[in-house]
Design a protein around this motif. Structure first.
Motif, PDB file in Angstrom:
ATOM      1  N   GLU A 128      -7.650  12.983   7.388  1.00  0.00           N
ATOM      2  CA  GLU A 128      -6.627  12.358   7.168  1.00  0.00           C
ATOM      3  C   GLU A 128      -6.840  10.581   7.112  1.00  0.00           C
ATOM      4  O   GLU A 128      -6.170  10.164   5.884  1.00  0.00           O
ATOM      5  CB  GLU A 128      -4.647  12.424   7.726  1.00  0.00           C
ATOM      6  CG  GLU A 128      -4.479  13.416   7.718  1.00  0.00           C
ATOM      7  CD  GLU A 128      -3.680  13.707   5.921  1.00  0.00           C
ATOM      8  OE1 GLU A 128      -3.955  14.696   5.140  1.00  0.00           O
ATOM      9  OE2 GLU A 128      -3.156  13.278   5.584  1.00  0.00           O
ATOM     10  N   ILE A 129      -7.432   9.992   7.519  1.00  0.00           N
ATOM     11  CA  ILE A 129      -7.995   8.935   6.641  1.00  0.00           C
ATOM     12  C   ILE A 129      -9.229   8.438   6.270  1.00  0.00           C
ATOM     13  O   ILE A 129      -9.193   7.301   5.867  1.00  0.00           O
ATOM     14  CB  ILE A 129      -7.493   8.453   9.032  1.00  0.00           C
ATOM     15  CG1 ILE A 129      -7.658   6.971   8.352  1.00  0.00           C
ATOM     16  CG2 ILE A 129      -9.288   8.113   9.418  1.00  0.00           C
ATOM     17  CD1 ILE A 129      -7.033   6.303   9.843  1.00  0.00           C
ATOM     18  N   LEU A 184      -9.040  10.248   3.438  1.00  0.00           N
ATOM     19  CA  LEU A 184      -8.868  10.155   2.159  1.00  0.00           C
ATOM     20  C   LEU A 184      -7.724   8.916   2.028  1.00  0.00           C
ATOM     21  O   LEU A 184      -8.322   8.167   0.418  1.00  0.00           O
ATOM     22  CB  LEU A 184      -7.626  11.742   2.105  1.00  0.00           C
ATOM     23  CG  LEU A 184      -6.655  11.499   1.010  1.00  0.00           C
ATOM     24  CD1 LEU A 184      -7.406  12.196   0.132  1.00  0.00           C
ATOM     25  CD2 LEU A 184      -5.330  12.232   1.976  1.00  0.00           C
ATOM     26  N   TRP A 185      -7.722   8.826   2.852  1.00  0.00           N
ATOM     27  CA  TRP A 185      -6.916   7.191   2.584  1.00  0.00           C
ATOM     28  C   TRP A 185      -8.089   5.724   2.652  1.00  0.00           C
ATOM     29  O   TRP A 185      -7.945   4.616   1.017  1.00  0.00           O
ATOM     30  CB  TRP A 185      -5.568   6.976   3.264  1.00  0.00           C
ATOM     31  CG  TRP A 185      -6.038   4.947   4.354  1.00  0.00           C
ATOM     32  CD1 TRP A 185      -5.612   4.373   4.435  1.00  0.00           C
ATOM     33  CD2 TRP A 185      -5.426   3.941   2.264  1.00  0.00           C
ATOM     34  NE1 TRP A 185      -4.999   3.177   4.335  1.00  0.00           N
ATOM     35  CE2 TRP A 185      -4.472   3.122   3.010  1.00  0.00           C
ATOM     36  CE3 TRP A 185      -5.083   4.474   0.829  1.00  0.00           C
ATOM     37  CZ2 TRP A 185      -4.619   2.014   2.516  1.00  0.00           C
ATOM     38  CZ3 TRP A 185      -4.436   2.759   0.359  1.00  0.00           C
ATOM     39  CH2 TRP A 185      -4.117   1.669   1.175  1.00  0.00           C
ATOM     40  N   GLY A 191       1.202  -1.513   0.469  1.00  0.00           N
ATOM     41  CA  GLY A 191      -0.019   0.341   0.518  1.00  0.00           C
ATOM     42  C   GLY A 191       0.763   0.896   0.508  1.00  0.00           C
ATOM     43  O   GLY A 191       2.319   0.945   0.134  1.00  0.00           O
ATOM     44  N   PRO A 192       0.222   2.567   0.331  1.00  0.00           N
ATOM     45  CA  PRO A 192       1.576   3.771   0.259  1.00  0.00           C
ATOM     46  C   PRO A 192       2.698   3.629   0.626  1.00  0.00           C
ATOM     47  O   PRO A 192       3.269   4.392   0.484  1.00  0.00           O
ATOM     48  CB  PRO A 192       0.366   4.643   0.146  1.00  0.00           C
ATOM     49  CG  PRO A 192      -1.029   3.941  -0.205  1.00  0.00           C
ATOM     50  CD  PRO A 192      -0.711   2.157   0.291  1.00  0.00           C
ATOM     51  N   ASN A 220      -0.522   4.979   6.035  1.00  0.00           N
ATOM     52  CA  ASN A 220      -0.772   5.356   4.850  1.00  0.00           C
ATOM     53  C   ASN A 220      -1.656   6.794   4.184  1.00  0.00           C
ATOM     54  O   ASN A 220      -1.264   7.056   3.675  1.00  0.00           O
ATOM     55  CB  ASN A 220      -1.748   4.068   4.400  1.00  0.00           C
ATOM     56  CG  ASN A 220      -1.477   2.485   3.960  1.00  0.00           C
ATOM     57  OD1 ASN A 220       0.255   2.335   3.565  1.00  0.00           O
ATOM     58  ND2 ASN A 220      -1.933   1.194   4.788  1.00  0.00           N
ATOM     59  N   PRO A 221      -2.167   7.304   5.036  1.00  0.00           N
ATOM     60  CA  PRO A 221      -2.142   8.335   4.901  1.00  0.00           C
ATOM     61  C   PRO A 221      -1.689   9.746   4.114  1.00  0.00           C
ATOM     62  O   PRO A 221      -1.799  10.118   3.450  1.00  0.00           O
ATOM     63  CB  PRO A 221      -3.597   9.147   5.689  1.00  0.00           C
ATOM     64  CG  PRO A 221      -4.286   7.491   7.076  1.00  0.00           C
ATOM     65  CD  PRO A 221      -2.833   6.786   6.231  1.00  0.00           C
ATOM     66  N   ALA A 222      -0.974   9.702   5.010  1.00  0.00           N
ATOM     67  CA  ALA A 222       0.393  11.031   5.130  1.00  0.00           C
ATOM     68  C   ALA A 222       0.977  10.338   3.548  1.00  0.00           C
ATOM     69  O   ALA A 222       1.807  10.958   2.886  1.00  0.00           O
ATOM     70  CB  ALA A 222       1.686  10.551   6.221  1.00  0.00           C
ATOM     71  N   LEU A 258       0.281   8.693   1.050  1.00  0.00           N
ATOM     72  CA  LEU A 258      -0.856   8.593  -0.226  1.00  0.00           C
ATOM     73  C   LEU A 258      -0.764   9.865  -0.933  1.00  0.00           C
ATOM     74  O   LEU A 258      -0.974   9.946  -1.439  1.00  0.00           O
ATOM     75  CB  LEU A 258      -1.829   8.306   0.153  1.00  0.00           C
ATOM     76  CG  LEU A 258      -3.195   8.176  -0.999  1.00  0.00           C
ATOM     77  CD1 LEU A 258      -3.147   7.440  -1.988  1.00  0.00           C
ATOM     78  CD2 LEU A 258      -4.507   7.975  -0.500  1.00  0.00           C
ATOM     79  N   ARG A 259      -0.778  11.157   0.382  1.00  0.00           N
ATOM     80  CA  ARG A 259      -0.410  12.295   0.120  1.00  0.00           C
ATOM     81  C   ARG A 259       0.614  12.726  -0.182  1.00  0.00           C
ATOM     82  O   ARG A 259       0.270  13.411  -1.418  1.00  0.00           O
ATOM     83  CB  ARG A 259      -0.627  13.135   1.827  1.00  0.00           C
ATOM     84  CG  ARG A 259      -1.183  14.638   1.270  1.00  0.00           C
ATOM     85  CD  ARG A 259      -1.434  15.403   2.402  1.00  0.00           C
ATOM     86  NE  ARG A 259      -2.426  14.786   3.144  1.00  0.00           N
ATOM     87  CZ  ARG A 259      -4.513  15.898   3.056  1.00  0.00           C
ATOM     88  NH1 ARG A 259      -3.783  16.296   1.562  1.00  0.00           N
ATOM     89  NH2 ARG A 259      -4.489  15.382   3.199  1.00  0.00           N
TER      90      ARG A 259
END
Lengths: 365, 365
Positions: B341-342, B344-345, A218-219, A285-287, A289-290
């Motif tokens: 943030e989360i 978004l993912w 994943g990201p 993962n969120p950061a 992906l961004r």
């Protein structure tokens, strides 16, 4: 009430101090135990590799250092894909691995990790812990001489990196895509030519054009390997790994030798490693992906055409395997029923809620 | 290699037996400890109540019975909503509760359980374990003298039982609906008259027409109370409890007295209780939902009109509270960032995957 209680507890304190002395005198001393745990993962996959460290540290802390489990990364003492054999033949007492690495031995191994178009992380936990899943996979693992403990998850992975966009099943024809296991078999039924390539070799293979695409995790993990520089189309979801549960295998004869207290410590620590890894990925993962998006990565959802064809191909594969593999069929039939039941429920509250909040922001203040 | 290793281990066995004897001779004996844990839940809510039993049994097994935590159901020694006070004033060493029961003391308590239009279960775990959530709520709990440990979840709950359909915000005007906490405050901004009624009194209140609707938990717990007989419209999702995390509170001074080994055992067992309760609900709810549907229950999704108005009202409430409550603001600001943030993912791989498989069955064979 508080005063009375303090008096009561003061008395109880004296009694239990005496009881403690007695207990220490009578209880057999717990032995020092040292185990080796070979991980199927390199330290660079820090979150997955960390699952075994989470267990090791916790077991040591609980036992005051008397039960030590030393973790070795893939290749240090045993190759990544040799983990199951190493437990089976007694080279190590336990390992941390992904059961689907061993579908070459028997496709039944896949149920303990994930199947294409199978369960998501919450559903896998429900199946394993309460839906009869753990008893079924452990019964299957008996012939290999080990007992399994869930110990980590990634959640739904990504659909990998592609040099060119793929919009229809026809676009998949002849694409050389790095993917292993049952996901590779499903894709091959749609015309893809699956390639098995170790993590460190994926980037150069993509760069030199040996392959046209590759899936990883994943990201967070994908960004570190830099695939976005040579294959900018990032697809989702990774339907071949809608959850990816990692497992500890413990040699049955070593397990049986453990004091009950150490067995209980191991079980609790494995459950903790399971919930902990998922939380860590959901945090990381969120950061990532961004960050990938700011680097120009093009995010695409797989088309319904590809999703439906892949799902049909996956279930064709399971039906065919069930017809010729009794151990696969024995788990597949109840697994399929469980899947249908839990989808019914998760479609209601979970899906409706998460879809709403994830696509409707509250009014700006 | 296997033979060499067996030889090596035989030798190691002798060494570690000697080391063990030495360790036992030198290590201070661990004391017997007996704690009382008051639960805020009745035994009839067996899955939530069971969270404290999961922890108690595991801690006892790990410590060979030396660390005993006796669980009492709500009302046995402390009333349901007296749990926090009982830990604070030393009546019990610990409790198992839902922090949002105490929003009357301070709305900041809600973050440790759930906020309307907040995080789902995976997101709550990620926030608590890795996103800084646990440090923030523990810092807030310091003034009450206890330390908290996540210990269970229900996932997204249902939107309760309604005598009549509600399609628009206008339909909510004047409805007497049993719901407590922040969810009740949000609904009151949309015209609902929230009612606080204990679990056992909900059914007769609905039957006699004292109230027009009531929320409880989800299919498994709701079915047992029989609401479907008197209020047939079952709404989803329960946006006021998009997860409901339960917590163990331990008096700080009792925690500090524990040997490190027992602290580690408690922490691992609490994490296990957290993942275990979610799996148990995910296993029990599907069959209960199916059963309710066969009994003629009418399932409805809340309309977008109601969902959007409720979400806006919820965030109005949070902004207003932040302006006047520093401890709320201190957690709300980073929580809101984490939420964005989360989402978004999770909108990418998780939502797309689960929506697809939960609404597209594979081709029938």
């Amino acid at each position: 009430m508080a005063l009375n209680r303090r008096d009561f507890m003061a008395g109880a304190g004296i009694i239990s101090a005496a009881a403690a002395t007695q207990a220490v005198a009578q209880a057999p001393a717990l032995p020092s135990v040292r185990w080796r745990c070979t991980s199927s993962f390199p330290k660079s996959l820090d979150t997955i590799y960390g699952g075994a460290e989470t267990l090791s540290k916790r077991v040591s802390a609980i036992t005051g250092g008397k039960f030590q489990i030393q973790v070795f990364s893939a290749g240090e003492i045993v190759p990544a894909f040799g983990a199951a054999d190493a437990v089976q033949n007694g080279t190590v007492e336990c390992c941390h691995t992904a059961s689907y690495y061993f579908v070459g031995k028997n496709k039944t191994f896949a149920f303990d990790t994930t199947l294409p178009f199978g369960l998501n992380q919450r559903q896998q936990n429900a199946w394993i812990y309460y839906g009869g899943g753990l008893a079924l996979v452990r019964d299957f693992f008996k012939e290999y001489g080990f007992v399994s403990f869930p110990g980590g998850n990634t959640g739904v992975q990504m659909g990998g990196w592609w040099k060119k966009e793929v919009k229809t099943v026809a676009d998949l024809k002849g694409i050389k895509f790095r993917i292993a296991g049952l996901g590779g078999e499903v894709l091959s039924r749609l015309g893809v030519v699956p390639q098995q390539i170790a993590g460190g070799d994926i980037f150069p293979s993509l760069e030199r054009g040996v392959i046209d695409g590759a899936e990883w995790v994943g990201p967070y993990d994908d960004e570190k390997l830099g695939f976005y520089k040579v294959a900018p189309h990032y697809y989702y979801p990774g339907w071949w790994e809608s959850n990816s549960m990692y497992s500890f295998y413990v040699a049955q004869k070593e397990w049986d030798k453990l004091p009950k207290e150490y067995q209980a410590a191991f079980e609790a620590a494995a459950a903790e490693a399971n919930i902990d890894m998922m939380a860590e990925y959901d945090f990381k993962n969120p950061a990532a992906l961004r960050s990938l998006i700011t680097k120009g990565v093009k995010l695409h959802a797989f088309s319904n055409d590809i999703m439906k064809a892949a799902q049909d191909a996956a279930f064709d594969l399971y039906e065919e395997e069930s017809a010729k593999n009794a151990s696969f069929k024995k788990i597949y039939e109840p697994w399929k029923k469980f899947r249908d039941e839990i989808y019914l429920w998760h479609r209601v509250a979970e899906q409706t809620y998460s879809t709403f909040v994830q696509t409707n922001a509250p009014k700006k203040k």
